[in-house]
Design a protein around this motif. Structure first.
Motif, PDB file in Angstrom:
ATOM      1  N   LEU A   5      28.530 -14.981   6.405  1.00 47.06           N
ATOM      2  CA  LEU A   5      28.306 -14.969   4.912  1.00 47.06           C
ATOM      3  C   LEU A   5      27.049 -14.573   4.597  1.00 47.06           C
ATOM      4  O   LEU A   5      25.789 -14.988   5.468  1.00 47.06           O
ATOM      5  N   PRO A   6      26.232 -14.016   3.523  1.00 48.68           N
ATOM      6  CA  PRO A   6      25.022 -13.946   3.354  1.00 48.68           C
ATOM      7  C   PRO A   6      24.201 -15.023   2.763  1.00 48.68           C
ATOM      8  O   PRO A   6      24.980 -16.078   2.534  1.00 48.68           O
ATOM      9  N   ALA A   7      23.142 -14.779   2.621  1.00 44.48           N
ATOM     10  CA  ALA A   7      22.035 -16.018   2.408  1.00 44.48           C
ATOM     11  C   ALA A   7      22.488 -16.792   1.192  1.00 44.48           C
ATOM     12  O   ALA A   7      22.126 -17.860   0.936  1.00 44.48           O
ATOM     13  N   CYS A   8      22.941 -15.947   0.306  1.00 41.26           N
ATOM     14  CA  CYS A   8      23.030 -16.465  -1.063  1.00 41.26           C
ATOM     15  C   CYS A   8      24.237 -17.446  -1.335  1.00 41.26           C
ATOM     16  O   CYS A   8      24.204 -18.268  -2.175  1.00 41.26           O
ATOM     17  N   LYS A  34      15.524 -10.280  -7.659  1.00 42.75           N
ATOM     18  CA  LYS A  34      15.246 -11.612  -8.587  1.00 42.75           C
ATOM     19  C   LYS A  34      16.006 -12.887  -7.966  1.00 42.75           C
ATOM     20  O   LYS A  34      15.632 -13.925  -7.824  1.00 42.75           O
ATOM     21  N   PHE A  35      17.251 -12.597  -7.624  1.00 41.07           N
ATOM     22  CA  PHE A  35      18.497 -13.616  -6.911  1.00 41.07           C
ATOM     23  C   PHE A  35      18.450 -13.583  -5.481  1.00 41.07           C
ATOM     24  O   PHE A  35      19.365 -14.496  -5.337  1.00 41.07           O
ATOM     25  N   CYS A  36      18.066 -12.774  -4.852  1.00 40.90           N
ATOM     26  CA  CYS A  36      18.156 -12.668  -3.343  1.00 40.90           C
ATOM     27  C   CYS A  36      17.414 -13.802  -2.776  1.00 40.90           C
ATOM     28  O   CYS A  36      16.387 -13.976  -2.786  1.00 40.90           O
ATOM     29  N   THR A  37      18.173 -14.591  -2.156  1.00 44.36           N
ATOM     30  CA  THR A  37      17.449 -15.814  -1.317  1.00 44.36           C
ATOM     31  C   THR A  37      17.318 -15.769   0.207  1.00 44.36           C
ATOM     32  O   THR A  37      16.967 -16.766   0.786  1.00 44.36           O
ATOM     33  N   CYS A  38      17.284 -14.570   0.515  1.00 44.34           N
ATOM     34  CA  CYS A  38      17.224 -14.199   1.866  1.00 44.34           C
ATOM     35  C   CYS A  38      15.831 -14.326   2.244  1.00 44.34           C
ATOM     36  O   CYS A  38      14.780 -14.093   1.672  1.00 44.34           O
ATOM     37  N   THR A  39      15.519 -15.256   3.544  1.00 44.21           N
ATOM     38  CA  THR A  39      14.027 -15.312   3.626  1.00 44.21           C
ATOM     39  C   THR A  39      13.612 -14.773   4.859  1.00 44.21           C
ATOM     40  O   THR A  39      12.409 -15.002   5.408  1.00 44.21           O
TER      41      THR A  39
END
Length: 103
Positions: free
Chosen positions: A76-79, A48-53
């Motif tokens: 760094l990860p997308a979030c 629900k909170f993962c912002t990776c496109t």
């Protein structure tokens, strides 16, 4: 099943010199047929909170896997990024700092 000197015939190779070493058959079978998605207890919450496109990302919702992957690459990860920054796919730490440093 014929017996031969303290062992069954189908137990080839096992000598009756002590306990047989345990074979973790069930964990090996589970690892083989379970995916990481089914092993993570927080996959629904994380997704629900993962912002990776990135379409088809195998680490989507698996925060631990994502963090390890990007840390190894010094990224760094997308979030950590805004929506526009994330779409650039530039996950470098330098890009992150540059975007947040006052000009």
């Amino acid at each position: 099943m014929a017996r031969k000197k303290g062992r069954l015939a189908f137990d080839s190779g096992w000598k009756n010199e002590g306990p047989r070493p345990p074979v973790p058959l069930i964990p090996r079978l589970l690892e083989r047929f379970m995916t990481k998605n089914s092993q993570c207890p927080r996959i629904r919450i994380n997704t629900k909170f993962c912002t990776c496109t990135h379409q088809g990302c195998p680490k989507h919702g698996l925060c631990c896997e994502c963090l390890h992957y990007h840390r190894q690459r010094r990224e760094l990860p997308a979030c950590y990024f805004t929506e526009d920054e994330e779409r650039s796919y530039n996950r470098s730490i330098e890009f992150f700092v540059q975007r947040r440093t006052p000009k």
